[in-house]
Design an enzyme around this catalytic site. Sequence first.
Site, PDB file in Angstrom:
ATOM      1  N   CYS A 148     101.104  54.578  -5.103  1.00 10.73           N
ATOM      2  CA  CYS A 148     101.653  55.929  -5.593  1.00 10.73           C
ATOM      3  C   CYS A 148     101.179  56.993  -4.833  1.00 10.73           C
ATOM      4  O   CYS A 148     101.850  58.138  -4.406  1.00 10.73           O
ATOM      5  CB  CYS A 148     100.966  56.076  -6.937  1.00 10.73           C
ATOM      6  SG  CYS A 148      98.947  55.532  -7.140  1.00 10.73           S
ATOM      7  N   HIS A 228      96.997  61.758 -10.364  1.00 14.33           N
ATOM      8  CA  HIS A 228      96.385  62.207  -9.179  1.00 14.33           C
ATOM      9  C   HIS A 228      96.603  63.662  -9.054  1.00 14.33           C
ATOM     10  O   HIS A 228      97.613  63.829  -9.214  1.00 14.33           O
ATOM     11  CB  HIS A 228      96.668  61.256  -8.124  1.00 14.33           C
ATOM     12  CG  HIS A 228      96.193  59.722  -8.253  1.00 14.33           C
ATOM     13  ND1 HIS A 228      95.182  59.256  -8.466  1.00 14.33           N
ATOM     14  CD2 HIS A 228      97.496  58.901  -8.212  1.00 14.33           C
ATOM     15  CE1 HIS A 228      95.352  57.817  -8.436  1.00 14.33           C
ATOM     16  NE2 HIS A 228      96.697  57.657  -8.271  1.00 14.33           N
TER      17      HIS A 228
END
Length: 345
Positions: A148, A228
């Site tokens: 990711c 994130h």
Amino acid sequence: MDGDLSDMSIQVAVNGYGTIGKRVADAVTLQPDMELIGVAKTRPNHEAELAIDKGYPLYAAIEERIELFDDAGLELAGTVDELVAAADVVVDACPSGIGAENKSLYEEHDTPALYQGGEDADLVDTSFNARGNFADAIGADHVRVVSCNTTGLSRLLAPLEEEYGVEKARVTLVRRGGDPAQSGRGPINDILPNPVSLPSHHGPDVNTIFPELAIDTLGLKVPATLMHTHSVNVTLEASPDADAVADLLDEQARTFLIPESSDIDGAGALKEFSMDRGRPRGDIWENCIWRESVSMEGSDLYLFQAIHQESDVVPENVDAIRAVSGAADSETSIERTNETMAIGF
Ligand code: NAD
């Protein structure tokens, strides 16, 4: 190569039906040139029930556990061996390291396989990001869709490198401790430099997509599950103004430039925004870049971006299926995936 995609029907299997696998399976069913022929699971849990409810043929990933599915009243279509044999492409979305163990199964059946970012780069012929290096995966047998974070960085760095040249990228990744359902992960009440030593694995991972790019990365882990956040500094080989850079990033197929007027101040608001717009599971497939954060100091670019770890790799897996099948070029595939998944806010 990029003819009428709806004339094709790439038979796709998903081995490992968890966070990534269930999302990839759903995305595959939206593609006119693909058919999801089944998903394999190790255990008859709520996700196995979901597969049945969605009408996805369910296969046992471990033969000795067939009885557990029978006991739970879940009807199996067969074993993973049969699923892989019938597939044109298998997407392995098993936990880190299990993909490597599964490689021989895919080789036995001569079935091209996609692996996820938790696997080592040397397991495969090439690592993959659709915007970064689609062509490298055309016709390949073993391809790793990067993690990711690496996906988010590759999407950001590709246009910067092409338009201005990148002298050096420096990124601090503030990483969520675990996904929302991962109750065993942490930290619960701490802020961890992770790893403490430099570089974090993300910089070298970006180099599996852009071998020549100069990049240093530092990682932290925090008590969060939503997304994130990257604090980015890129020294460019030019000194464009900040608006030009923001416009360039905005033009990209899988970016969302968060407007100042939206009052979106973090991952919580981003998830709310996505859920309000009816996104499945509140997913956010795009890099979310705060437009006001895009700043230039001489040739130094600064910005913040948020990355939804559970979903940004999903369209990349769909594109990688087309790449290994030789079914489309990068532009055609990205456009088709974006259109069918309704990517772009
Ligand atoms: P997960 O644990 O949510 O899902 C994995 C699934 O595979 C589970 O359902 C598990 O039961 C199943 N499984 C375990 N062993 C298996 C086997 N031998 N055969 C078939 N199925 C098996 O994991 P995830 O988060 O989806 O991660 C999968 C991969 O994707 C990893 O490589 C990970 O690093 C990568 N990835 C994860 C994220 C994320 O944030 N979750 C983001 C990008 C990439």
